[in-house]
Design a protein around this motif. Structure first.
Motif, short mmCIF file in Angstrom:
data_model
loop_
_atom_site.label_atom_id
_atom_site.label_comp_id
_atom_site.label_asym_id
_atom_site.label_seq_id
_atom_site.Cartn_x
_atom_site.Cartn_y
_atom_site.Cartn_z
N ALA A 158 2.23 -41.71 -40.14
CA ALA A 158 3.34 -42.11 -41.00
C ALA A 158 3.63 -43.60 -40.91
O ALA A 158 4.03 -44.23 -41.89
N ALA A 159 3.47 -44.19 -39.73
CA ALA A 159 3.82 -45.61 -39.55
C ALA A 159 3.34 -46.10 -38.19
O ALA A 159 3.07 -45.31 -37.29
N ILE A 160 3.25 -47.41 -38.08
CA ILE A 160 3.08 -48.09 -36.79
C ILE A 160 4.35 -48.90 -36.57
O ILE A 160 4.76 -49.68 -37.43
N ILE A 161 5.01 -48.71 -35.43
CA ILE A 161 6.28 -49.39 -35.19
C ILE A 161 6.21 -50.18 -33.88
O ILE A 161 5.40 -49.88 -33.00
N GLU A 162 7.07 -51.18 -33.78
CA GLU A 162 7.23 -51.94 -32.54
C GLU A 162 8.56 -51.56 -31.91
O GLU A 162 9.59 -51.48 -32.60
N VAL A 163 8.54 -51.34 -30.61
CA VAL A 163 9.75 -50.96 -29.89
C VAL A 163 10.07 -52.04 -28.87
O VAL A 163 9.21 -52.44 -28.07
N LYS A 164 11.31 -52.52 -28.91
CA LYS A 164 11.80 -53.47 -27.91
C LYS A 164 12.88 -52.78 -27.08
O LYS A 164 13.81 -52.18 -27.64
N ASP A 165 12.76 -52.86 -25.77
CA ASP A 165 13.66 -52.20 -24.84
C ASP A 165 14.33 -53.27 -23.98
O ASP A 165 13.65 -54.07 -23.34
N ASP A 166 15.68 -53.29 -23.97
CA ASP A 166 16.37 -54.30 -23.16
C ASP A 166 16.50 -53.87 -21.70
O ASP A 166 17.13 -54.55 -20.89
N LEU A 167 15.88 -52.70 -21.37
CA LEU A 167 15.89 -52.15 -20.01
C LEU A 167 17.28 -51.74 -19.53
O LEU A 167 17.48 -51.50 -18.34
N GLU A 172 15.37 -51.31 -29.88
CA GLU A 172 15.32 -51.83 -31.24
C GLU A 172 13.95 -51.48 -31.81
O GLU A 172 12.92 -51.82 -31.25
N LEU A 173 13.95 -50.79 -32.95
CA LEU A 173 12.72 -50.32 -33.58
C LEU A 173 12.45 -51.13 -34.84
O LEU A 173 13.33 -51.25 -35.70
N THR A 174 11.25 -51.68 -34.95
CA THR A 174 10.86 -52.42 -36.15
C THR A 174 9.81 -51.61 -36.90
O THR A 174 8.73 -51.33 -36.39
#
Length: 290
Positions: A158-167, A172-174
């Motif tokens: 369905a998609a390729i997404i980037e995930v940022k985790d502030d720990l 935050e999902l792009t």
């Protein structure tokens, strides 16, 4: 057994097969209504488009000879033509001793046995979700959920997404098109797993709850599955599933992982996993190990 299987299959057809149905039956003897059970399975097979939509794996517990002959018949003779016009075989069988051999093999190889052992242990305990949590490391992701993830629904990407985790528990999902949404996670009260969720894109803003299978796989309650894409030159060997172990070892493990239920469970195929437990008196007979 026939009446129970009839209920299970009617519910499967009522749900439809956007998500396949995968049935495991634990039984000790030849059912009294064996002809009815055979007919019910044959009729179900004729109604599905492909055998990946609906599969039934019988596990024979014990040494009843009548049961062995009947299940062998289901395994080898129950082939029919599907609604899609193809030859179809939705049933296979395995003996409990073959499972025991495979589990022993896996332990000797010291691989991550989550997919396989989780499938059988979860089934034996009557658990609905068949994914095993490796409590030593699978949910103890120490560097957050940062990374690139492939999102699939059913068998389609369905998609390729980037995930940022502030720990600190915030994600935050792009998504494609640079659209963003948020998510969060927190350690469970028992300290052994994480609870995780994310919001769908605006305008719906729906909360989706996830089930963490291991450090690199998450299944969501909207039917989606996320699999982390390893950076170039990196392999997830440390968390390889039982399928990889089976491919490497062959033998009893490879044999078991050819069976429909265990193949799907070990490969973490999104499915409605259903367990049917024979509660007849034959399940109380001592297994002499022959």
């Amino acid at each position: 057994m026939g009446a129970t299987m009839d209920v299970v299959l009617k519910e499967a057809f009522a749900r439809g097969f956007e998500t396949p149905t995968t049935v495991l039956v634990l039984t000790a003897g030849c059912p009294d209504d064996s002809e009815q059970l055979t007919k019910i399975l044959e009729e179900a097979a004729k109604k599905v488009d492909k055998d990946s939509d609906l599969t039934v794996t019988f596990v024979q517990v014990g040494d009843d000879e009548e049961a062995e002959k009947y299940l062998a018949h289901l395994d080898t003779e129950l082939t029919t033509i599907s609604a899609g016009g193809e030859e179809i075989d939705i049933v296979d069988t395995v003996k409990d001793e073959d499972i025991q051999k495979a589990v022993t093999e896996l332990k000797e190889n010291k691989g991550t046995t989550g997919g396989l052992i989780g499938a059988f242990t979860g089934a034996a305990l009557g658990a609905g979700g068949m994914y095993f949590f490796n409590k030593q490391n699978a949910n103890k992701r120490t560097e957050g959920w940062n990374g690139t993830w492939k999102v699939t629904k059913g068998e389609e990407e369905a998609a390729i997404i980037e995930v940022k985790d502030d720990l600190e528990g915030n994600l935050e999902l792009t998504w494609p098109g640079n659209e963003t949404s948020t998510g969060s996670y927190a350690e469970s009260e028992d300290g052994e797993t994480f609870n995780i969720q994310h919001m769908t894109l605006i305008p719906t803003g729906e909360v989706i709850v996830g089930t963490i299978e291991d450090e690199h796989n998450i299944t969501w309650d909207n039917g989606a599955h996320w699999e982390e894409i390893p950076p170039e030159g990196i392999h997830w060997g440390a968390v390889a599933g039982a399928a990889a172990v089976g491919a490497a070892t062959g033998g009893a493990t490879g044999y078991l992982l050819d069976k429909k239920f265990f193949e799907k469970a070990s490969n973490k195929v999104l499915s409605d996993y259903v367990v049917v437990l024979d509660r007849s008196v034959k399940m109380t007979i001592h297994d002499d190990g022959k």
